[in-house]
Design a protein around this motif. Sequence first.
Motif, PDB file in Angstrom:
ATOM      1  N   SER A 117      91.503 -63.966 112.734  1.00 58.12           N
ATOM      2  CA  SER A 117      92.321 -64.243 113.821  1.00 58.12           C
ATOM      3  C   SER A 117      93.472 -63.161 114.040  1.00 58.12           C
ATOM      4  N   THR A 127      93.096 -59.999 113.128  1.00 55.30           N
ATOM      5  CA  THR A 127      92.527 -58.944 113.921  1.00 55.30           C
ATOM      6  C   THR A 127      92.616 -58.778 115.277  1.00 55.30           C
ATOM      7  N   ASP A 128      92.276 -60.186 115.783  1.00 54.93           N
ATOM      8  CA  ASP A 128      92.500 -60.319 117.209  1.00 54.93           C
ATOM      9  C   ASP A 128      94.016 -60.322 117.831  1.00 54.93           C
ATOM     10  N   ARG A 149      96.798 -56.113 110.821  1.00 56.04           N
ATOM     11  CA  ARG A 149      96.081 -56.891 109.797  1.00 56.04           C
ATOM     12  C   ARG A 149      96.084 -56.273 108.259  1.00 56.04           C
TER      13      ARG A 149
END
Length: 487
Positions: free
Chosen positions: A406, A408-409, A416
């Motif tokens: 999550s 990363t998104d 991150r």
Amino acid sequence: MSDTPFGFGLPPEEPEDGDNGKKKGGQGGSQGPADPFGFGGGSGGVDNPFAALFGGMGGPGGEMNPGDLGAAFQKLGQMLSYEGGPVNWDMAKDIARQTVAQGAEDGSKDASLSPGERSAVEEAVRLADLWLDGVTSLPSGSGSVVAWSRAEWVEETLPVWKDLVNPLAERVGAAMGDVLPGEMQAMAGPLLGMMRSMGGAMFGTQIGQALGVLAGEVVGSTDIGLPLGPAGKAALLPGNIATFGEGLGVPEEEVRLYLALREAAHQRLFAHVPWLRSHLFGAVEGYARGIKVDTTKLEDVVGQIDPQHPEELQNALQQGMFQPEDTPEQKAALARLETALALVEGWVDAVVHAAAKPHLPSSDKLRETLRRRRASGGPAEQTFSTLIGLQLRPRRLRDASRLWASLTDARGLEGRDGLWEHPDMLPTAADLDDPDGFVHHEQADFSELDKMLGEAASGGKPDLDKPAREGDGPEGTSGESKGDGDR
């Protein structure tokens, strides 16, 4: 292999599984540990330190010639005269090598590696590093790549096992003398010396057996989420990789590449997060400091044992003379370690999945196989629990992996991976329960504070007249900065 730390069993009212109150290993829940040092019929065939010493001696019919008998008594004398630390590591190493030589439980044997096997490992890790370049901002941490046999794994990882196990063994061993008044310590001096020698042998026996069994199962140097090998050296075990892939219906090359991705990802993390190793090992030491041992039986036992009959000491130990007790310090250290290990493994799982998905058709299958291995109490959890008394909760691994994905998104690779810059920036156990809350929570910016501290250390003066960023506190750090417990 024993499933309990140093063979210590849980209290009768706390069975390890729900199968009719039976403990792992077949002991009924109504009985205490019959063998607190884990010598009861271990999977490696080492039932006690004496069997470990004499194992392999004698002819096919079990007969022992005079030469073997002399060697056995020489080893016994060395064991009883041991005056080193809390663990007889020479014995541990010998037993681990002996267990490896006997072969793994699946019948496979250790063997010297061919040039082709070593070359395949090197190529797999190099390719894995190329794939990882696209899914993480952390550069390669694999300064060198090696292929290990099982015996080589024992040799190369033993120094780190010493760092992990010694603090706990020292605390347990110290309990034998701590509870005795001074006058009794003087009276029992020779006996306590013998107990320390026996204790070193007992710890060495169990640790050696456990490492020997684990050597037949691990596939690399980072299977338990800790850097067990030398810094910057990525290592895989070709023989164990072949065994791991049996029955999966996946080409061996794909299996090797997927496991190479995991090894290379671990290497990146530990190479470029300099505080991480000390953070993890510090939690282990914190757990050790919290250990308290119930030694109420010790005073009576010391007065009853005849020094001329050392077998009475072993009988006393087998009756559960030592029982570990949970303490608040231990629980806090355990929580820190479990969370940190889950974050390490979750990051590796998420990064490797992103790197493998476009290239390996069987990546999902391999990922789930490894997750189930953890969830079912695979070699990593079992041995970690056996040797150190701590266990990674598999549930946290999946939670951590989802959180990193999550992140990363929401923040990209830099955002991150930037969380590894400082331990206070990492998610907490509570954040693993609420990943969305953490992902969208504005993180503290330590850059201004780090700059000020760097200038102060170099003799310069920070520019206090410079306007603070909007939202900054009076000291230039983010006014949104909160401690772990405030997230």
